[in-house]
Design an enzyme around this catalytic site. Sequence first.
Site, PDB file in Angstrom:
ATOM      1  N   HIS A  12      74.193 171.922  15.105  1.00 11.53           N
ATOM      2  CA  HIS A  12      73.332 172.006  13.906  1.00 11.53           C
ATOM      3  C   HIS A  12      72.000 171.270  14.140  1.00 11.53           C
ATOM      4  O   HIS A  12      71.509 170.559  13.267  1.00 11.53           O
ATOM      5  CB  HIS A  12      74.056 171.492  12.663  1.00 11.53           C
ATOM      6  CG  HIS A  12      74.566 170.077  12.720  1.00 11.53           C
ATOM      7  ND1 HIS A  12      75.716 169.684  12.080  1.00 11.53           N
ATOM      8  CD2 HIS A  12      74.079 168.954  13.307  1.00 11.53           C
ATOM      9  CE1 HIS A  12      75.910 168.394  12.265  1.00 11.53           C
ATOM     10  NE2 HIS A  12      74.924 167.927  13.007  1.00 11.53           N
ATOM     11  N   HIS A  59      73.021 163.101   7.556  1.00 16.13           N
ATOM     12  CA  HIS A  59      72.202 162.310   8.472  1.00 16.13           C
ATOM     13  C   HIS A  59      71.349 161.311   7.681  1.00 16.13           C
ATOM     14  O   HIS A  59      70.127 161.375   7.668  1.00 16.13           O
ATOM     15  CB  HIS A  59      71.312 163.227   9.310  1.00 16.13           C
ATOM     16  CG  HIS A  59      72.085 164.200  10.157  1.00 16.13           C
ATOM     17  ND1 HIS A  59      72.640 165.353   9.631  1.00 16.13           N
ATOM     18  CD2 HIS A  59      72.401 164.195  11.472  1.00 16.13           C
ATOM     19  CE1 HIS A  59      73.264 166.014  10.600  1.00 16.13           C
ATOM     20  NE2 HIS A  59      73.131 165.327  11.719  1.00 16.13           N
ATOM     21  N   HIS A 193      74.972 165.124  23.577  1.00 17.33           N
ATOM     22  CA  HIS A 193      73.573 164.721  23.427  1.00 17.33           C
ATOM     23  C   HIS A 193      73.501 163.241  23.076  1.00 17.33           C
ATOM     24  O   HIS A 193      74.413 162.677  22.483  1.00 17.33           O
ATOM     25  CB  HIS A 193      72.825 165.565  22.391  1.00 17.33           C
ATOM     26  CG  HIS A 193      73.311 165.481  20.981  1.00 17.33           C
ATOM     27  ND1 HIS A 193      74.582 165.837  20.587  1.00 17.33           N
ATOM     28  CD2 HIS A 193      72.658 165.116  19.832  1.00 17.33           C
ATOM     29  CE1 HIS A 193      74.707 165.707  19.275  1.00 17.33           C
ATOM     30  NE2 HIS A 193      73.557 165.247  18.798  1.00 17.33           N
ATOM     31  N   GLU A 240      80.100 163.837  17.267  1.00 18.50           N
ATOM     32  CA  GLU A 240      80.086 164.886  16.245  1.00 18.50           C
ATOM     33  C   GLU A 240      81.142 165.960  16.501  1.00 18.50           C
ATOM     34  O   GLU A 240      81.582 166.645  15.577  1.00 18.50           O
ATOM     35  CB  GLU A 240      78.699 165.534  16.163  1.00 18.50           C
ATOM     36  CG  GLU A 240      77.636 164.650  15.553  1.00 18.50           C
ATOM     37  CD  GLU A 240      76.292 165.345  15.455  1.00 18.50           C
ATOM     38  OE1 GLU A 240      75.424 164.852  14.720  1.00 18.50           O
ATOM     39  OE2 GLU A 240      76.095 166.388  16.112  1.00 18.50           O
TER      40      GLU A 240
END
Length: 280
Positions: A12, A59, A193, A240
Amino acid sequence: MARITAGITTSHVPAIGAALDHGKSGDEYWSPVFAGYDWTKKWIAEKKPDVVVLVFNDHATSFSLEMIPTFAIGCADSFSPADEGFGPRPVPVVEGHADLAWHIAESLILDEFDITIMNKFDVDHGLTVPMSLMFGQTEKWPVKVIPVAVNVVQYPPPTGNRCYALGEAIRRAVLAYDEDLDVQVWGTGGMSHQLQGPRAGLINKGFDTAFLDKLTADPEALRKLPHLEYLREAGSEGIEMVMWLIMRGALGEAVKELYRFYHVPASNTAVGHLVLEPTS
């Protein structure tokens, strides 16, 4: 009765939404990313799910360090796109399915999951980017959405085993709902990441590929994967991927992989995408 017809995983990445919103999806850098979702856009237009239970992480938009629920479910009739600092994304308001959401919330709590109930919840790119990838630019989303938010920002996040068990509990709740609905469960975020520190920009294709393989064929192995291994192998934001295990737990024991896409990079992130169909 309601039934779970499919599971979807996808990254996302916020820059994906920005590229779409600013007309850059056809640029040389971005076109391979968006092309990787063409198959799913056609498939989902044919399948036409009624409801999507969409697992994502906030977030620091609706939540902050002042309030960090491990698991939260949106039970409102609608959810507005959040302002993440540059104004809300130009996407439709997300229409909820409050009746099913409340049913799931009650079932989870009676199933001994202490989930936070959200009656007002602005949703950020973690939810709206997957919607854009599956449905494109549209004036109205073609499905109702039940947001399920997971803390993968502030330590300690939930374990993979707990996430998988939550997916199993969501499955029990959906299958006990007395309405004829086709429900999909999406797990979003990832893949490998890292956004800061000496390892910023880390990508681990080997770890990502193995994770995709095991998500279909050996999810029990992923249930045991410790936080430290996510951090070491997939970077600080790779955690995540535990949210994908909620989706996988909701599909039952056996699944069929209908489609896979993997691409590097998209804004220094590995993009992963699966479409799974339960077979048990």
